[in-house]
Design a protein around this motif. Sequence first.
Motif, PDB file in Angstrom:
ATOM      1  N   GLY A 212      26.302  32.743   2.513  1.00 40.75           N
ATOM      2  CA  GLY A 212      26.862  34.034   2.487  1.00 40.75           C
ATOM      3  C   GLY A 212      28.126  34.136   1.874  1.00 40.75           C
ATOM      4  N   SER A 213      28.641  33.314   1.260  1.00 36.69           N
ATOM      5  CA  SER A 213      30.059  33.540   0.477  1.00 36.69           C
ATOM      6  C   SER A 213      29.892  32.978  -0.917  1.00 36.69           C
ATOM      7  N   ILE A 214      30.654  33.807  -1.693  1.00 35.87           N
ATOM      8  CA  ILE A 214      30.900  33.406  -3.322  1.00 35.87           C
ATOM      9  C   ILE A 214      31.909  32.371  -3.267  1.00 35.87           C
ATOM     10  N   VAL A 215      31.285  31.296  -3.714  1.00 36.78           N
ATOM     11  CA  VAL A 215      32.152  29.768  -3.792  1.00 36.78           C
ATOM     12  C   VAL A 215      32.544  29.746  -5.262  1.00 36.78           C
ATOM     13  N   GLN A 216      31.831  30.225  -6.259  1.00 36.12           N
ATOM     14  CA  GLN A 216      32.491  29.957  -7.598  1.00 36.12           C
ATOM     15  C   GLN A 216      32.301  31.295  -8.575  1.00 36.12           C
ATOM     16  N   GLU A 217      33.061  31.685  -9.144  1.00 39.34           N
ATOM     17  CA  GLU A 217      32.929  32.956 -10.218  1.00 39.34           C
ATOM     18  C   GLU A 217      33.450  32.212 -11.472  1.00 39.34           C
ATOM     19  N   ILE A 218      32.901  32.270 -12.564  1.00 37.21           N
ATOM     20  CA  ILE A 218      32.960  31.548 -13.712  1.00 37.21           C
ATOM     21  C   ILE A 218      32.370  32.037 -14.913  1.00 37.21           C
TER      22      ILE A 218
ATOM     23  N   GLY B 153      24.632  21.939 -18.867  1.00 39.85           N
ATOM     24  CA  GLY B 153      24.090  23.235 -18.794  1.00 39.85           C
ATOM     25  C   GLY B 153      24.365  23.981 -17.383  1.00 39.85           C
ATOM     26  N   LEU B 154      23.824  25.140 -17.226  1.00 42.69           N
ATOM     27  CA  LEU B 154      24.021  25.878 -16.153  1.00 42.69           C
ATOM     28  C   LEU B 154      23.208  25.434 -14.993  1.00 42.69           C
TER      29      LEU B 154
ATOM     30  N   LEU C 296      23.454  23.254  -9.583  1.00 39.61           N
ATOM     31  CA  LEU C 296      23.020  22.497  -8.360  1.00 39.61           C
ATOM     32  C   LEU C 296      24.133  21.756  -7.911  1.00 39.61           C
ATOM     33  N   ASN C 297      25.074  21.256  -8.648  1.00 39.87           N
ATOM     34  CA  ASN C 297      26.043  20.526  -8.092  1.00 39.87           C
ATOM     35  C   ASN C 297      26.940  21.313  -7.213  1.00 39.87           C
ATOM     36  N   ILE C 298      27.274  22.672  -7.552  1.00 38.59           N
ATOM     37  CA  ILE C 298      27.934  23.678  -6.936  1.00 38.59           C
ATOM     38  C   ILE C 298      27.182  23.793  -5.649  1.00 38.59           C
ATOM     39  N   VAL C 299      25.993  24.035  -5.673  1.00 36.48           N
ATOM     40  CA  VAL C 299      25.198  24.648  -4.353  1.00 36.48           C
ATOM     41  C   VAL C 299      25.244  23.355  -3.493  1.00 36.48           C
ATOM     42  N   HIS C 300      24.838  22.237  -4.023  1.00 38.23           N
ATOM     43  CA  HIS C 300      24.950  20.948  -3.002  1.00 38.23           C
ATOM     44  C   HIS C 300      26.053  20.712  -2.474  1.00 38.23           C
TER      45      HIS C 300
END
Length: 245
Positions: free
Chosen positions: A210-216, A228-229, A234-238
Amino acid sequence: MEFESAVKISGLVKTFNQKEVIKNCNMTVSKGSVYGLLGVNGAGKTTIFKLLLGLLHPTAGQIEIFGKDIQIGENCILRDVGNMIETPIFYEHLSAIENLEIHLSYMGIQNTDIQKTLGTVGLHDIGNQPVSQFSLGMRQRLGIARAIIHQPKLLILDEPINGLDPVGIREMRELFKDLVKKHDMTILVSSHILSEIEHIADVIGIIVDGSIVQEIELATIEKDSADGLEEYFLNIVHGGMKQHA
């Protein structure tokens, strides 16, 4: 002063049955860009899209589209927005042209070249064939045609290449790029097919719980992440899930 942001979300909260599904969410989509919104199922992507379109109303926070608060001038703002979220619904017994005519009538817009728009999305020579006879890919193309036919400034697309074959995917990829470059549109798009987002997005937003944790910027990911993306996502999500656990 002309606003540089097509979409600006500040402190957005949406509660269902006393449960926050969107939590203090902040997001900025620059004009003339393609913003790829990524997240696992249930992260809140479609809820944010519905909030942007006025289909849901925020519990708290602010949504601005082209510098205007959507809760104050919703009808005026939404004339500049095209969208396709979830599975597009049509009048099944009517043709593609008739469906688009009804949509334009509802929008209060006339003198639009419907045949040209259908050709743009690859629906050539379909005549009076009812939509009930369309394949999934054809329905998806018609949904995109309906989203762009009134030449919106902002295009919001939820899984737009669902049901398309590889040829159709490439055609839509080129169409989206063309809409930004030649028609000055801004596109906010979600997709589970990360390779497609890599082809078209300028900026990536990652939503977790429910929150934007990264904008890049995608260029930054390509420069700094050798894998790559997909691996970056996956690293950010986990990591985000562990923080929220």
